[in-house]
Design an enzyme around this catalytic site. Structure first.
Site, short mmCIF file in Angstrom:
data_model
loop_
_atom_site.label_atom_id
_atom_site.label_comp_id
_atom_site.label_asym_id
_atom_site.label_seq_id
_atom_site.Cartn_x
_atom_site.Cartn_y
_atom_site.Cartn_z
N ASN A 10 0.87 -1.17 0.00
CA ASN A 10 0.00 0.00 0.00
C ASN A 10 0.91 1.22 0.00
O ASN A 10 1.53 1.54 1.02
CB ASN A 10 -0.90 -0.03 1.25
CG ASN A 10 -1.70 1.26 1.39
OD1 ASN A 10 -1.75 2.09 0.49
ND2 ASN A 10 -2.35 1.41 2.54
N LYS A 12 0.15 4.28 -0.22
CA LYS A 12 -0.45 5.47 0.42
C LYS A 12 -0.24 6.71 -0.47
O LYS A 12 -0.25 6.59 -1.69
CB LYS A 12 0.10 5.64 1.84
CG LYS A 12 -0.08 4.36 2.66
CD LYS A 12 0.13 4.55 4.13
CE LYS A 12 -0.07 3.20 4.85
NZ LYS A 12 -0.02 3.31 6.30
N HIS A 99 -9.44 1.35 4.85
CA HIS A 99 -8.18 1.51 5.59
C HIS A 99 -8.42 2.45 6.78
O HIS A 99 -9.20 3.38 6.68
CB HIS A 99 -7.10 2.07 4.67
CG HIS A 99 -5.74 1.99 5.27
ND1 HIS A 99 -5.30 2.89 6.21
CD2 HIS A 99 -4.74 1.10 5.09
CE1 HIS A 99 -4.08 2.54 6.58
NE2 HIS A 99 -3.71 1.47 5.93
N GLU A 101 -6.80 4.80 7.87
CA GLU A 101 -6.57 6.22 7.55
C GLU A 101 -7.78 6.82 6.84
O GLU A 101 -8.10 8.00 7.00
CB GLU A 101 -5.29 6.35 6.72
CG GLU A 101 -4.05 6.07 7.58
CD GLU A 101 -2.88 5.46 6.85
OE1 GLU A 101 -2.85 5.49 5.60
OE2 GLU A 101 -1.98 4.94 7.54
N GLU A 171 -5.27 -4.84 10.50
CA GLU A 171 -4.24 -3.84 10.75
C GLU A 171 -4.56 -3.08 12.05
O GLU A 171 -5.36 -2.15 12.03
CB GLU A 171 -4.19 -2.82 9.60
CG GLU A 171 -3.91 -3.41 8.24
CD GLU A 171 -3.30 -2.37 7.30
OE1 GLU A 171 -2.25 -2.67 6.73
OE2 GLU A 171 -3.87 -1.27 7.14
N GLY A 177 2.80 2.15 11.03
CA GLY A 177 3.84 3.17 10.97
C GLY A 177 4.54 3.47 12.28
O GLY A 177 5.22 4.48 12.41
N SER A 217 3.53 -2.20 10.46
CA SER A 217 4.96 -2.32 10.76
C SER A 217 5.55 -3.67 10.37
O SER A 217 6.42 -4.20 11.07
CB SER A 217 5.23 -2.02 12.24
OG SER A 217 4.90 -0.66 12.52
P1 13P Z 1 3.16 0.32 7.75
O1 13P Z 1 3.65 -0.96 7.12
O2 13P Z 1 3.93 1.52 7.28
O3 13P Z 1 3.05 0.21 9.23
O4 13P Z 1 1.67 0.57 7.19
C1 13P Z 1 0.77 -0.47 7.25
C2 13P Z 1 -0.44 -0.09 6.46
O5 13P Z 1 -1.18 0.80 6.84
C3 13P Z 1 -0.69 -0.82 5.21
O6 13P Z 1 -1.96 -0.55 4.74
#
Ligand code: 13P
Length: 255
Positions: A10, A12, A99, A101, A171, A177, A217
Protein backbone atom coordinates in the site's frame (compact mmCIF):
# COMPACT_ATOMS: atom_id res chain seq x y z
CA UNK A 1 -7.74 -25.98 2.05
CA UNK A 2 -4.62 -24.20 0.95
CA UNK A 3 -4.82 -20.48 0.42
CA UNK A 4 -2.29 -18.70 -1.76
CA UNK A 5 -0.38 -16.10 0.20
CA UNK A 6 -0.79 -12.48 -0.87
CA UNK A 7 1.71 -9.72 -0.21
CA UNK A 8 0.32 -6.32 -1.18
CA UNK A 9 2.11 -2.97 -1.02
CA UNK A 10 0.00 0.00 0.00
CA UNK A 11 1.92 3.00 -1.29
CA UNK A 12 -0.45 5.47 0.42
CA UNK A 13 0.09 9.09 -0.69
CA UNK A 14 3.63 8.51 -1.89
CA UNK A 15 5.13 8.36 -5.40
CA UNK A 16 4.44 10.35 -8.56
CA UNK A 17 3.52 8.21 -11.53
CA UNK A 18 7.15 8.22 -12.71
CA UNK A 19 8.43 7.20 -9.29
CA UNK A 20 5.79 4.49 -9.12
CA UNK A 21 6.79 3.08 -12.51
CA UNK A 22 10.43 2.96 -11.39
CA UNK A 23 9.49 1.27 -8.13
CA UNK A 24 7.39 -1.44 -9.76
CA UNK A 25 10.09 -2.07 -12.36
CA UNK A 26 12.68 -2.45 -9.59
CA UNK A 27 10.36 -4.84 -7.73
CA UNK A 28 9.81 -6.86 -10.93
CA UNK A 29 13.56 -7.07 -11.61
CA UNK A 30 14.20 -8.44 -8.13
CA UNK A 31 11.26 -10.86 -8.30
CA UNK A 32 12.47 -12.23 -11.62
CA UNK A 33 15.50 -13.76 -9.93
CA UNK A 34 13.34 -15.61 -7.43
CA UNK A 35 11.01 -18.53 -7.30
CA UNK A 36 8.09 -16.63 -5.82
CA UNK A 37 5.21 -18.57 -4.34
CA UNK A 38 3.09 -15.70 -3.06
CA UNK A 39 0.84 -13.49 -5.13
CA UNK A 40 2.30 -9.98 -5.23
CA UNK A 41 0.25 -6.79 -5.60
CA UNK A 42 1.02 -3.09 -5.56
CA UNK A 43 -1.46 -0.33 -4.77
CA UNK A 44 -0.19 3.03 -6.04
CA UNK A 45 -2.10 6.31 -5.67
CA UNK A 46 -4.80 6.82 -8.34
CA UNK A 47 -2.48 9.01 -10.44
CA UNK A 48 0.07 6.22 -10.69
CA UNK A 49 -2.31 3.43 -11.73
CA UNK A 50 -2.16 4.05 -15.47
CA UNK A 51 1.64 4.09 -15.70
CA UNK A 52 2.03 1.00 -13.52
CA UNK A 53 -0.76 -0.81 -15.33
CA UNK A 54 0.86 -0.13 -18.71
CA UNK A 55 4.21 -1.36 -17.46
CA UNK A 56 2.68 -4.55 -16.06
CA UNK A 57 0.95 -5.24 -19.36
CA UNK A 58 3.82 -4.43 -21.70
CA UNK A 59 6.41 -6.33 -19.69
CA UNK A 60 4.05 -9.20 -18.79
CA UNK A 61 4.85 -8.73 -15.11
CA UNK A 62 3.29 -11.15 -12.65
CA UNK A 63 2.36 -8.35 -10.31
CA UNK A 64 -1.28 -7.57 -9.59
CA UNK A 65 -2.51 -4.00 -9.46
CA UNK A 66 -4.70 -2.53 -6.74
CA UNK A 67 -6.19 0.85 -5.86
CA UNK A 68 -6.41 2.35 -2.38
CA UNK A 69 -10.08 3.37 -2.32
CA UNK A 70 -13.10 3.96 -4.53
CA UNK A 71 -16.66 5.26 -4.45
CA UNK A 72 -19.55 2.79 -4.23
CA UNK A 73 -21.53 4.25 -7.13
CA UNK A 74 -20.63 3.27 -10.68
CA UNK A 75 -20.80 6.91 -11.83
CA UNK A 76 -22.37 10.23 -10.83
CA UNK A 77 -21.90 13.78 -9.63
CA UNK A 78 -19.29 13.02 -6.94
CA UNK A 79 -16.51 15.52 -7.56
CA UNK A 80 -13.10 14.07 -6.88
CA UNK A 81 -14.29 10.49 -6.49
CA UNK A 82 -13.31 7.41 -8.52
CA UNK A 83 -15.78 4.68 -9.49
CA UNK A 84 -14.93 0.96 -9.28
CA UNK A 85 -15.43 0.47 -13.01
CA UNK A 86 -12.79 3.15 -13.72
CA UNK A 87 -10.34 1.04 -11.72
CA UNK A 88 -11.37 -2.18 -13.43
CA UNK A 89 -10.78 -0.37 -16.72
CA UNK A 90 -7.15 0.19 -15.66
CA UNK A 91 -6.87 -3.56 -14.96
CA UNK A 92 -6.95 -3.26 -11.19
CA UNK A 93 -7.61 -6.62 -9.55
CA UNK A 94 -7.82 -5.30 -5.99
CA UNK A 95 -9.16 -2.27 -4.17
CA UNK A 96 -8.22 -1.52 -0.56
CA UNK A 97 -11.40 -0.57 1.26
CA UNK A 98 -11.83 0.90 4.74
CA UNK A 99 -8.18 1.51 5.59
CA UNK A 100 -7.97 3.02 9.08
CA UNK A 101 -6.57 6.22 7.55
CA UNK A 102 -9.75 6.49 5.43
CA UNK A 103 -11.87 5.80 8.50
CA UNK A 104 -9.97 8.35 10.61
CA UNK A 105 -9.44 11.22 8.16
CA UNK A 106 -12.25 10.78 5.64
CA UNK A 107 -15.18 9.70 7.78
CA UNK A 108 -15.55 6.14 6.50
CA UNK A 109 -17.86 3.96 8.54
CA UNK A 110 -18.54 0.23 8.55
CA UNK A 111 -21.62 1.00 6.45
CA UNK A 112 -19.73 2.91 3.72
CA UNK A 113 -17.08 0.21 3.80
CA UNK A 114 -19.77 -2.38 3.15
CA UNK A 115 -21.14 -0.41 0.18
CA UNK A 116 -17.66 -0.19 -1.27
CA UNK A 117 -16.91 -3.87 -0.70
CA UNK A 118 -20.04 -4.82 -2.62
CA UNK A 119 -19.35 -2.28 -5.38
CA UNK A 120 -15.82 -3.60 -5.85
CA UNK A 121 -17.13 -7.15 -6.25
CA UNK A 122 -19.86 -5.96 -8.61
CA UNK A 123 -17.17 -4.39 -10.81
CA UNK A 124 -15.36 -7.74 -10.98
CA UNK A 125 -12.48 -6.89 -8.63
CA UNK A 126 -11.54 -8.10 -5.15
CA UNK A 127 -11.74 -5.87 -2.08
CA UNK A 128 -9.00 -5.89 0.52
CA UNK A 129 -11.17 -4.89 3.46
CA UNK A 130 -9.19 -3.38 6.32
CA UNK A 131 -10.16 -3.77 9.96
CA UNK A 132 -8.32 -3.16 13.21
CA UNK A 133 -8.57 -1.67 16.66
CA UNK A 134 -7.19 1.47 18.29
CA UNK A 135 -4.88 1.32 21.28
CA UNK A 136 -7.77 2.28 23.57
CA UNK A 137 -9.83 -0.67 22.33
CA UNK A 138 -6.87 -3.00 22.73
CA UNK A 139 -6.18 -1.81 26.27
CA UNK A 140 -9.85 -2.30 27.16
CA UNK A 141 -9.41 -5.93 25.99
CA UNK A 142 -12.14 -5.44 23.40
CA UNK A 143 -10.12 -6.12 20.25
CA UNK A 144 -11.91 -9.26 19.10
CA UNK A 145 -15.41 -7.90 19.72
CA UNK A 146 -14.53 -4.67 17.91
CA UNK A 147 -12.99 -6.38 14.90
CA UNK A 148 -15.80 -8.94 14.67
CA UNK A 149 -18.30 -6.10 14.44
CA UNK A 150 -16.27 -4.40 11.67
CA UNK A 151 -16.15 -7.68 9.75
CA UNK A 152 -19.82 -8.49 10.25
CA UNK A 153 -21.01 -5.14 8.91
CA UNK A 154 -18.29 -4.69 6.30
CA UNK A 155 -18.92 -8.08 4.71
CA UNK A 156 -22.72 -8.03 4.88
CA UNK A 157 -24.85 -9.03 1.90
CA UNK A 158 -22.27 -10.88 -0.21
CA UNK A 159 -22.91 -13.97 -2.26
CA UNK A 160 -21.05 -17.05 -0.95
CA UNK A 161 -18.80 -16.88 -4.04
CA UNK A 162 -17.92 -13.27 -3.29
CA UNK A 163 -17.38 -13.96 0.39
CA UNK A 164 -14.95 -16.76 -0.45
CA UNK A 165 -12.87 -14.37 -2.59
CA UNK A 166 -12.79 -11.62 0.04
CA UNK A 167 -9.44 -10.49 1.41
CA UNK A 168 -9.47 -9.05 4.94
CA UNK A 169 -6.46 -7.12 6.21
CA UNK A 170 -6.12 -7.03 9.97
CA UNK A 171 -4.24 -3.84 10.75
CA UNK A 172 -4.15 -2.73 14.39
CA UNK A 173 -4.14 1.08 14.20
CA UNK A 174 -1.48 1.37 16.88
CA UNK A 175 0.86 -0.81 14.81
CA UNK A 176 0.65 1.24 11.61
CA UNK A 177 3.84 3.17 10.97
CA UNK A 178 4.93 2.89 14.61
CA UNK A 179 7.38 0.00 14.60
CA UNK A 180 5.16 -1.69 17.21
CA UNK A 181 3.36 -4.93 16.42
CA UNK A 182 1.26 -7.50 18.22
CA UNK A 183 2.94 -10.85 18.75
CA UNK A 184 2.42 -13.20 15.80
CA UNK A 185 0.22 -15.34 18.06
CA UNK A 186 -1.97 -12.35 18.96
CA UNK A 187 -2.29 -11.40 15.28
CA UNK A 188 -3.23 -14.98 14.50
CA UNK A 189 -5.89 -15.00 17.23
CA UNK A 190 -7.58 -12.01 15.61
CA UNK A 191 -7.18 -13.51 12.12
CA UNK A 192 -8.83 -16.72 13.34
CA UNK A 193 -11.62 -14.71 14.90
CA UNK A 194 -12.17 -12.84 11.60
CA UNK A 195 -12.44 -16.19 9.81
CA UNK A 196 -14.85 -17.51 12.44
CA UNK A 197 -17.04 -14.42 12.08
CA UNK A 198 -17.29 -14.96 8.33
CA UNK A 199 -17.84 -18.66 8.94
CA UNK A 200 -20.84 -17.90 11.13
CA UNK A 201 -22.46 -15.94 8.29
CA UNK A 202 -21.30 -17.74 5.15
CA UNK A 203 -20.37 -21.17 6.47
CA UNK A 204 -16.99 -22.66 7.42
CA UNK A 205 -16.06 -23.85 3.88
CA UNK A 206 -16.38 -20.27 2.59
CA UNK A 207 -14.45 -18.89 5.57
CA UNK A 208 -11.62 -21.36 4.93
CA UNK A 209 -11.08 -19.75 1.52
CA UNK A 210 -10.97 -16.14 2.73
CA UNK A 211 -7.47 -14.73 2.88
CA UNK A 212 -6.65 -12.78 6.03
CA UNK A 213 -3.58 -10.54 5.85
CA UNK A 214 -1.69 -8.92 8.69
CA UNK A 215 -0.60 -5.27 8.32
CA UNK A 216 1.17 -2.81 10.59
CA UNK A 217 4.96 -2.32 10.76
CA UNK A 218 5.71 -5.45 8.73
CA UNK A 219 9.41 -5.41 7.85
CA UNK A 220 11.81 -7.94 6.31
CA UNK A 221 12.94 -8.78 9.87
CA UNK A 222 9.53 -9.74 11.24
CA UNK A 223 7.49 -10.80 8.18
CA UNK A 224 8.29 -14.51 8.40
CA UNK A 225 7.02 -14.73 11.99
CA UNK A 226 3.62 -13.42 10.95
CA UNK A 227 3.44 -15.43 7.73
CA UNK A 228 4.13 -18.68 9.59
CA UNK A 229 0.94 -18.31 11.59
CA UNK A 230 -1.79 -20.66 10.30
CA UNK A 231 -4.51 -18.05 9.88
CA UNK A 232 -2.31 -15.30 8.43
CA UNK A 233 -2.25 -15.52 4.64
CA UNK A 234 0.14 -12.70 3.83
CA UNK A 235 0.59 -9.02 4.52
CA UNK A 236 -0.47 -5.49 3.65
CA UNK A 237 2.73 -3.50 3.68
CA UNK A 238 3.04 0.27 4.03
CA UNK A 239 6.44 1.92 4.56
CA UNK A 240 8.50 -1.16 3.67
CA UNK A 241 6.69 -1.41 0.31
CA UNK A 242 8.20 1.89 -0.85
CA UNK A 243 11.65 0.34 -1.25
CA UNK A 244 11.97 -2.46 -3.79
CA UNK A 245 14.47 -4.49 -1.82
CA UNK A 246 12.61 -4.45 1.49
CA UNK A 247 9.29 -5.21 -0.23
CA UNK A 248 10.79 -8.15 -2.11
CA UNK A 249 12.46 -9.43 1.07
CA UNK A 250 8.99 -9.52 2.62
CA UNK A 251 7.64 -11.37 -0.42
CA UNK A 252 10.45 -13.91 0.03
CA UNK A 253 9.25 -14.52 3.58
CA UNK A 254 5.84 -15.61 2.29
CA UNK A 255 6.24 -19.27 1.48
P1 13P B 1 3.16 0.32 7.75
O1 13P B 1 3.65 -0.96 7.12
O2 13P B 1 3.93 1.52 7.28
O3 13P B 1 3.05 0.21 9.23
O4 13P B 1 1.67 0.57 7.19
C1 13P B 1 0.77 -0.47 7.25
C2 13P B 1 -0.44 -0.09 6.46
O5 13P B 1 -1.18 0.80 6.84
C3 13P B 1 -0.69 -0.82 5.21
O6 13P B 1 -1.96 -0.55 4.74
Amino acid sequence: MSRRMLVAGNWKMYTTSGEGATLVQDVADLLEMLDVEAEVAVCPPFTGLKAVSTLIELDHLTIALGAQDCHWESEGAYTGAIAPRMLADLRCSYVIVGHSERREYFGETDETVNKKVRAVFDAGMTPIMCVGESLAVREALETEAFVRQQVRIGAEGLTPEQAARLVVAYEPIWAIGTGRTPTPEAANDVARSIRATLGAVYGPPVAMQVRVLYGGSVKPENAKMFFEEPDVDGGLIGGAALKADSFVDIVKAAR
